[in-house]
Write a protein that holds these residues in place. Structure first.
Motif, PDB file in Angstrom:
ATOM      1  N   LEU A   1       0.835  -1.199   0.000  1.00  0.00           N
ATOM      2  CA  LEU A   1       0.000   0.000   0.000  1.00  0.00           C
ATOM      3  C   LEU A   1       0.869   1.247   0.000  1.00  0.00           C
ATOM      4  O   LEU A   1       1.824   1.371   0.765  1.00  0.00           O
ATOM      5  CB  LEU A   1      -0.944  -0.001   1.205  1.00  0.00           C
ATOM      6  N   GLY A   2       0.527   2.167  -0.896  1.00  0.00           N
ATOM      7  CA  GLY A   2       1.312   3.384  -1.051  1.00  0.00           C
ATOM      8  C   GLY A   2       2.472   3.232  -2.008  1.00  0.00           C
ATOM      9  O   GLY A   2       3.182   4.209  -2.282  1.00  0.00           O
ATOM     10  N   ARG A   3       2.668   2.016  -2.531  1.00  0.00           N
ATOM     11  CA  ARG A   3       3.781   1.758  -3.443  1.00  0.00           C
ATOM     12  C   ARG A   3       3.295   1.739  -4.888  1.00  0.00           C
ATOM     13  O   ARG A   3       2.154   1.406  -5.183  1.00  0.00           O
ATOM     14  CB  ARG A   3       4.447   0.407  -3.122  1.00  0.00           C
ATOM     15  N   ARG A   4       4.207   2.063  -5.772  1.00  0.00           N
ATOM     16  CA  ARG A   4       3.907   1.965  -7.195  1.00  0.00           C
ATOM     17  C   ARG A   4       4.110   0.513  -7.626  1.00  0.00           C
ATOM     18  O   ARG A   4       5.160  -0.092  -7.367  1.00  0.00           O
ATOM     19  CB  ARG A   4       4.801   2.891  -8.005  1.00  0.00           C
ATOM     20  N   VAL A   5       3.090  -0.047  -8.276  1.00  0.00           N
ATOM     21  CA  VAL A   5       3.117  -1.469  -8.612  1.00  0.00           C
ATOM     22  C   VAL A   5       2.649  -1.698 -10.043  1.00  0.00           C
ATOM     23  O   VAL A   5       2.026  -0.834 -10.669  1.00  0.00           O
ATOM     24  CB  VAL A   5       2.218  -2.285  -7.651  1.00  0.00           C
ATOM     25  N   SER A   6       2.963  -2.898 -10.521  1.00  0.00           N
ATOM     26  CA  SER A   6       2.420  -3.394 -11.782  1.00  0.00           C
ATOM     27  C   SER A   6       1.651  -4.663 -11.480  1.00  0.00           C
ATOM     28  O   SER A   6       2.122  -5.509 -10.711  1.00  0.00           O
ATOM     29  CB  SER A   6       3.545  -3.684 -12.779  1.00  0.00           C
TER      30      SER A   6
END
Length: 333
Positions: free
Chosen positions: A287-292
């Motif tokens: 959560l709060g992270r940039r993801v793919s």
């Protein structure tokens, strides 16, 4: 017999409990026979069966029997011993040396009417699998392969809550019992650092608008050395042994998982889903992270902002829009 303290309990379970209560101390065959209302010959046969299961039991014509060591095997008596639950693991426990899949076995039992709390375990699975029918690698006799039948009073739309609950129980069991910093990787993987140590596979059957039964499948890598993982997953998989450098008793982990699963299950029924969802969020790092996220409908990227009450990941894309994703392969960018 109606008032006997062990009434309704299998003699094998009582015998094992007597041995464990007196572990490393002699107890006469006559005393055991009297407590179990068996002949001494019948006691001898049951001791032989326990030895065949791997229990280190010494015997002496004059002194009787004493239990020296219990095996690290998925045995019903070992699982129930010191298990502090009311339902989960307290009914039948089906123990397989080898089976196709514990989830397959549990589904067949549930469809035939098996009670909530029935447990299926195996030392080895020939067709172990994870999400999207992917093969699940697990060395024989080293890890936890277990499936549990539950019958929650939930509509199908809320079924994913049980997967979240099970992931929380698995991560907390690892943290409490081993001291390792387990985290949850959406949707149902348990990780240590960047490597996967276990996962949850949830399957269910639905009748009309209600869940008939669910199968919570748990796979945890416990005693597999790092070099024994297949080359294609060696960099992505781990175990308690790999992280700590020493073997670990599997039964302790399985017992604590069942206890935490039941306590969280009861918590949901008393106080709703919010406390368990909050704990899931505490145990994840996405959560709060940039993801793919790769899904069957395509790939999505953005910032993981939340997990909603139905288990959907909320992804805010680069254009400011929000996407709800139920399942997928997630990578932190």
């Amino acid at each position: 017999m109606k008032n006997h303290p062990y009434a309704g309990t299998l003699p094998e379970n009582i015998l094992l409990e007597i041995l464990k209560q007196n572990q490393r101390h002699w107890i006469s065959g006559q005393a055991i026979a009297r407590r179990l209302s068996l002949t001494r010959c019948a006691v001898w046969k049951k001791m032989a069966a326990l030895k065949a299961d791997g229990y280190d039991i010494e015997s002496s014509p004059r002194k009787g029997y004493r239990l020296m060591e219990a095996p690290d095997r998925m045995l019903a008596g070992e699982i129930r011993h010191l298990l502090h639950t009311t339902v989960l693991g307290q009914h039948e426990i089906y123990c397989h040396k080898v089976t196709d899949s514990t989830n397959i076995r549990a589904k067949a039992l549930a469809a035939a009417g098996a009670a909530e709390g029935v447990l299926v375990v195996a030392e080895e699975q020939a067709q172990g699998r994870g999400r999207l029918d992917r093969p699940w690698f697990s060395s024989a006799g080293e890890n936890i392969c277990a499936s549990l039948i539950i019958r929650p009073p939930l509509p199908p739309s809320e079924a994913s809550r049980m997967s979240i609950l099970a992931a929380v129980a698995a991560a907390e069991a690892i943290i409490e019992v081993t001291g390792l910093p387990a985290k949850i990787k959406w949707p149902n993987d348990i990780i240590i650092g960047s490597r996967k140590i276990g996962g949850i596979l949830l399957e269910m059957a639905v009748e009309m608008d209600a869940v008939d039964y669910m199968i919570i499948g748990l796979g945890l890598n416990v005693n597999t050395p790092g070099e024994c993982f297949p080359a294609e997953i060696r960099d992505r998989a781990t175990s308690v042994f790999r992280e700590t450098g020493r073997p670990f008793p599997r039964i302790k982990l399985l017992r604590r998982f069942l206890e935490l699963l039941e306590s969280n299950y009861d918590l949901i029924r008393r106080n709703g889903f919010a406390p368990v969802l909050a704990r899931w969020k505490d145990l994840t790092e996405i959560l709060g992270r940039r993801v793919s996220v790769g899904t069957i409908n395509g790939n999505y990227s953005g910032t993981a902002t939340d997990l909603d009450a139905d288990g959907f990941l909320i992804l805010r894309n680069d254009h400011g829009g929000e996407i709800r994703l139920f399942s997928g392969d997630i990578t932190i960018l």
